[in-house]
Design an enzyme around this catalytic site. Sequence first.
Site, PDB file in Angstrom:
ATOM      1  N   THR A   1      -8.948   6.372  -2.007  1.00 13.39           N
ATOM      2  CA  THR A   1     -10.500   5.941  -2.261  1.00 13.39           C
ATOM      3  C   THR A   1     -11.465   7.229  -2.293  1.00 13.39           C
ATOM      4  O   THR A   1     -12.261   6.500  -2.517  1.00 13.39           O
ATOM      5  CB  THR A   1     -10.548   4.628  -1.387  1.00 13.39           C
ATOM      6  OG1 THR A   1     -10.304   4.903  -0.125  1.00 13.39           O
ATOM      7  CG2 THR A   1      -9.495   3.272  -2.012  1.00 13.39           C
TER       8      THR A   1
ATOM      9  N   LYS B   1       0.775  14.245   1.676  1.00 13.22           N
ATOM     10  CA  LYS B   1      -0.991  14.741   1.135  1.00 13.22           C
ATOM     11  C   LYS B   1      -1.761  16.066   1.024  1.00 13.22           C
ATOM     12  O   LYS B   1      -2.465  16.453   0.084  1.00 13.22           O
ATOM     13  CB  LYS B   1      -2.418  14.323   1.994  1.00 13.22           C
ATOM     14  CG  LYS B   1      -2.199  12.403   2.117  1.00 13.22           C
ATOM     15  CD  LYS B   1      -2.733  11.694   3.305  1.00 13.22           C
ATOM     16  CE  LYS B   1      -3.271  10.380   3.367  1.00 13.22           C
ATOM     17  NZ  LYS B   1      -3.296   9.770   2.821  1.00 13.22           N
TER      18      LYS B   1
ATOM     19  N   LYS C   1      -9.000  13.597   4.676  1.00 12.24           N
ATOM     20  CA  LYS C   1      -8.124  12.782   4.938  1.00 12.24           C
ATOM     21  C   LYS C   1      -6.951  12.602   5.820  1.00 12.24           C
ATOM     22  O   LYS C   1      -6.803  13.918   6.498  1.00 12.24           O
ATOM     23  CB  LYS C   1      -7.309  12.300   3.559  1.00 12.24           C
ATOM     24  CG  LYS C   1      -6.768  13.719   2.410  1.00 12.24           C
ATOM     25  CD  LYS C   1      -6.409  13.448   1.781  1.00 12.24           C
ATOM     26  CE  LYS C   1      -7.008  13.370   0.497  1.00 12.24           C
ATOM     27  NZ  LYS C   1      -7.546  12.037  -0.481  1.00 12.24           N
TER      28      LYS C   1
ATOM     29  N   HIS D   1       0.732  -1.423  -0.175  1.00 12.34           N
ATOM     30  CA  HIS D   1      -0.124  -0.423  -0.310  1.00 12.34           C
ATOM     31  C   HIS D   1       0.640   1.197   0.034  1.00 12.34           C
ATOM     32  O   HIS D   1       0.605   2.770   0.048  1.00 12.34           O
ATOM     33  CB  HIS D   1      -0.690   0.096   1.384  1.00 12.34           C
ATOM     34  CG  HIS D   1      -1.723  -0.992   0.854  1.00 12.34           C
ATOM     35  ND1 HIS D   1      -3.706  -0.520   0.849  1.00 12.34           N
ATOM     36  CD2 HIS D   1      -2.009  -2.536   1.803  1.00 12.34           C
ATOM     37  CE1 HIS D   1      -3.764  -1.936   0.612  1.00 12.34           C
ATOM     38  NE2 HIS D   1      -3.294  -2.496   1.504  1.00 12.34           N
TER      39      HIS D   1
HETATM   40  C1  F58 Z   1      -3.492   4.070   1.943  1.00 13.35           C
HETATM   41  N1  F58 Z   1      -2.093   3.396   3.285  1.00 13.35           N
HETATM   42  C2  F58 Z   1      -2.283   4.095   0.863  1.00 13.35           C
HETATM   43  N2  F58 Z   1      -1.653   2.605   5.414  1.00 13.35           N
HETATM   44  O1  F58 Z   1      -1.777   5.347   1.332  1.00 13.35           O
HETATM   45  C3  F58 Z   1      -3.835   4.698   0.465  1.00 13.35           C
HETATM   46  O2  F58 Z   1      -3.231   5.634  -1.130  1.00 13.35           O
HETATM   47  C4  F58 Z   1      -4.708   3.575  -0.427  1.00 13.35           C
HETATM   48  O3  F58 Z   1      -5.614   4.275  -1.277  1.00 13.35           O
HETATM   49  C5  F58 Z   1      -5.245   2.785   0.801  1.00 13.35           C
HETATM   50  O4  F58 Z   1      -3.872   2.494   1.914  1.00 13.35           O
HETATM   51  C6  F58 Z   1      -5.902   1.711   0.377  1.00 13.35           C
HETATM   52  O5  F58 Z   1      -5.027   1.148  -0.436  1.00 13.35           O
HETATM   53  C7  F58 Z   1      -2.834   3.025   4.496  1.00 13.35           C
HETATM   54  O6  F58 Z   1      -3.461   4.230   5.192  1.00 13.35           O
HETATM   55  C8  F58 Z   1      -1.809   3.301   6.833  1.00 13.35           C
HETATM   56  O7  F58 Z   1      -2.626   3.303   7.336  1.00 13.35           O
HETATM   57  C9  F58 Z   1      -1.048   2.258   7.596  1.00 13.35           C
HETATM   58  C10 F58 Z   1      -1.265   1.884   8.573  1.00 13.35           C
HETATM   59  C11 F58 Z   1      -0.307   1.069   9.374  1.00 13.35           C
HETATM   60  C12 F58 Z   1       1.138   1.949   9.804  1.00 13.35           C
HETATM   61  C13 F58 Z   1       1.291   2.048   8.001  1.00 13.35           C
HETATM   62  C14 F58 Z   1       0.285   2.483   7.741  1.00 13.35           C
END
Ligand code: F58
Length: 834
Positions: A679, A574, A568, A375
Site C-alpha cells: 500500500t 521484500k 517498509k 493478506h
Molecule cells: C500485508 N500483510 C501484506 N501482515 O504483506 C501487504 O502486501 C498488504 O498490502 C497488506 O497486508 C494489506 O493487505 C501484513 O501486514 C502482517 O503484518 C501480519 C501481522 C500478524 C502476523 C502475520 C502477519
Amino acid sequence: SVEASIPEPQREAWKRSQTSAFKSSDEFEKEVVRHVETSLARSMFNCDEKAAYSATSLAFRDHLILDWNKTQQRQTYRDSKRVYYLSLEFLMGRALDNAMLNVGLKDTAKAGLADLGFRIEDIIGQEHDAALGNGGLGRLAACFLDSLASLDFPAWGYGLRYRYGIFKQEIIDGYQVEVPDYWLDFNPWEFPRHDVTVDVQFFGSVKKVPNEQGKSVAVWEGGEIVVAVAYDVPIPGYDTPTTNNLRLWSSKASGGEFDFQKFNSGDYESSVAEQQRAETISNVLYPNDNLERGKELRLKQQYFWVAASLYDIVRRFKKSKRAWREFPEQVAIQLNDTHPTLAIVELQRILIDIEGLDWDLAWEIVTGTFGYTNHTVLPEALEKWPVGLVQHLLPRHLQIIYDINLFFLQSVEKQFPDDRDILTRVSIIEESQPKMVRMAHLAIVGSHKVNGVAELHSDLIKTTIFKDFVEIYGPDRFTNVTNGITPRRWLHQANPRLSELIASKLGSHEFLKDLSQLNKLELLVQDKEFKKEWAEIKFANKVRLAKYIKETTGVNVNPSALFDVQVKRIHEYKRQQLNIFGVIHRYLTLKAMTPAERKKQLPRVSIFGGKAAPGYWMAKQIIHLINAVGSVVNNDEDIGDLLKVIFLEDYNVSKAEIICPASDISEHISTAGTEASGTSNMKFVLNGGLIIGTCDGANIEITREVGENNIFLFGNLAEDVEDLRHAHTYGSHTIDPDLAKVFEEIQKGTFGSVHDFSAMIAAVKDHGDYYLVSDDFHSYIETHTLVDEAYRNQEEWVVKSITAVARMGFFSSDRCIYEYADGIWNVEPLPRRD
Ligand code: F58
C-alpha cells in the site's frame, strides 16, 4: 421518535443547557485555556508544548464526542445493517491533525494556537503515534475506518487495547535494538467504558446435559474468567458529522482489583499475581510481520478479543428483538486475516449452546455473516494451532471445529466420491504430528466471501493455496478487492501544499472525497506555471526530509539529489538486500571512475527505514549491512554528495507522513508473487513520486492505471518463479557477475563484520537464492540506470509525476469500501441527518 420518551420540560432543560462545539478561533482558545486550567490544573505560566497539545486535543475530543454521540444515536435509532471490522491491528498514527482536518477546523486551531504563543506544527508533533500494528495489514484497517466514517457507513472496528504497541526501534552501532513503546501515559483519544465489560472464559471442560426438551446440550464449565473492558476511540469522517467507533478491549482480572477472598484469607501475593496474569493478555502486540509463531498467549489474545466483540455485537442485535435468521441482514463481520477466525466458532457456539438454535440454521446464519480477507500466500504466515492447545484452552470450541469439519468433509466426499486426497488437503484439521487446526480453511468454510487484496494476489490464492476450495465452492465465493489508502491522511494531511495546489486547480477539495477527479489534472501537464509549482513543492518536501535526516542522523544530504526510498518492514521477500547490494554496486562503479567522470554523475540519496521482527535474525543482518555501508560511503571523500546511504530509525506512520511526500523514486521490489498488495506504493505515487518495482501485488494495477511510461518495472514474473527456484536447487546455479563483485567487496571487509554478512551472501550463493536476488540483479541495476537518465530530464520527470498522480484515483480506500459494501457486506450508508 426517541425524543418522545423524555417528558417535555426535561427535554427543554437539556436543550437549554446543551454544549455546543467551538467554531471560531476565539471559542477554540477559550476551550484550550479552560482545559489547561481545569483538566490539566496548569496555568499560563507552566503551559509548555506538551500541555498545549493535551488541551488542544481535549478541545477537539469534546468536538468529536458531540458528533460521535449523535452518530451513535442515529445509528441505533435507524437500526440498519452495520459492519464490524475485526482486526488485531489498527495502525492509527496520530489523531489530532486528522481530527482537525476532518472536522475542517485546522486553520481555526492554527490561528488560536498562534494567539496563545504556539506553532501548530510543534503542537501536532507532541503526539505519540498510536502504533497498534505491524505494517500494511494494520494500516489498511486504519484507512478503512477513515473511509467508512467519511462515507457515512454505520461501522465499528473491534480490536485490542495493547498497553505496548509495536516496539520503538533504536539503531545502536548499526544494529537494531528494541525498546518498549508505552504509549498510554496520556491518551486523550480513548474513553474507558468501565460499565461495558464482558466475562471471557478459558480452559474448563464440557459436559452434555439434557435440556427441557430432552435434547442433549453442551455446557462449558469451570476454568477461569478474564474480564474485557471496552475503550472507545472516536473515528471522525472527513467533512461529515458521522463519527464512528473503534472499540478496543483491555483485559483485567475478574473480581475487580483482586480476588478479595484470597486477599482476606491472607493470600495477597497470589491474588495480585492472578490480576497480573489476566492483564498480560492485552499487554503487548506481537511484533511479527508475515510470520506466525503459534504462542499460547497469542491464541488467548485472539479468543479474548473475539469473544468480547461477539458478545457485544450479539447484545446489540438482541435489543432489536428480531428473529435470529435476520442476523445476517443486520450484521456483517469482516475478518482481517485469519486472526479473528475463532469468531466463526464462537458465533456458532452462542447460537447452538446458548440460544438453542439447531445446527443447520445456526450455520446458515454464521456463513451469511462472515467475510474473510486473506493478506498473504507465504506459508510461514498461514496460521495453524496445535489441536492440543485449542483443546486445553477452548474445549467446547474444539468440539465445534470438529463438527464443522465433519459436515464439511461429508459434503466434499459426496461431491468428489472418488477423490480421497482432496479430503486430506482441504480438511480443517491437518493430520500432522502434532495435529493442527488450519485457520485459513476454517475461515473459508465459515464465510460467504473470501477476498484477496490485489488482482494478482486474488488470482494466486485461487490457483495455489485455495485451489481445492474453488473446486468445491465454485469461483463465486472468491473475489478481489484491491487495497487502497485514504487520500485524507496520505495527501491532504501529509502533503498540505500539494493538496492545496490541486484544490486550487480543480476548484475545490472535492477530490478528497472522490479521488477519481484527480484525472482533471492531466489537462494541465503542459501548463508551465503549474509544473513549476509542482516541482517546487516536491523540492520543499525534500528540504524538510533533508533537515529531518540531518537532525536524526547527523548526515548532510543534498536536496537536489535523487531521493530513492525504501521504507517498509524488513523482510527477505521484500528484498532490502537487493537494494543494498545495488547501492554497493553503485558505490563500486563510482569508485572506479575518474574524478572527471564522476562529475557527470547524478547525486543520489538511498533512504531506508523499517523494523525487523525481534526474532528475525536475517532481517537484522540486513539492517546492519545497510548501516555499515552507510558509514563507509557517507564518509568517503571521493564520493561526496554523489551517494549517501541513510537508515531512518523507528519508521512509523508519522514518519511516513514526512517521507512519502519527499521521494523521487521509491522501491517496491518484492520477489514476484510474494507481496500480496503493498500500500505504500500507492502513497508514494499519490505524492508525486515514481516507483521502481517488480510485477507484484498492486504494482501491476498501478502500472495499468498510470501507464508503463510512468513506472519502472523490472525482474522475473510470478509465473516463472517456481521454475527458477527448481533450477537453483537441481540445476547449476550461477551468480550474476556484478553481484559476485559486490559479494567479493563485502567479503574483503570493506564494510566491516565479514562474519555477520556471510549468511546473507550464502543465502544467495549456497542456499538456493529463494528470493531470486541474483536472477533479478541485472535487470534491477539496468532499470536504475534508466531512472537516472529519466531524472536528468526534469521537465519530462515532472510530466510523469503529474500524469501518475492524475491517474491514481482508483487507489482510494473509499473505492475499496464501496466494493466491500456492495460485493461482500450488502450495506448502505446512513443519510447524515434524519
Ligand atoms: C500485508 N500483510 C501484506 N501482515 O504483506 C501487504 O502486501 C498488504 O498490502 C497488506 O497486508 C494489506 O493487505 C501484513 O501486514 C502482517 O503484518 C501480519 C501481522 C500478524 C502476523 C502475520 C502477519
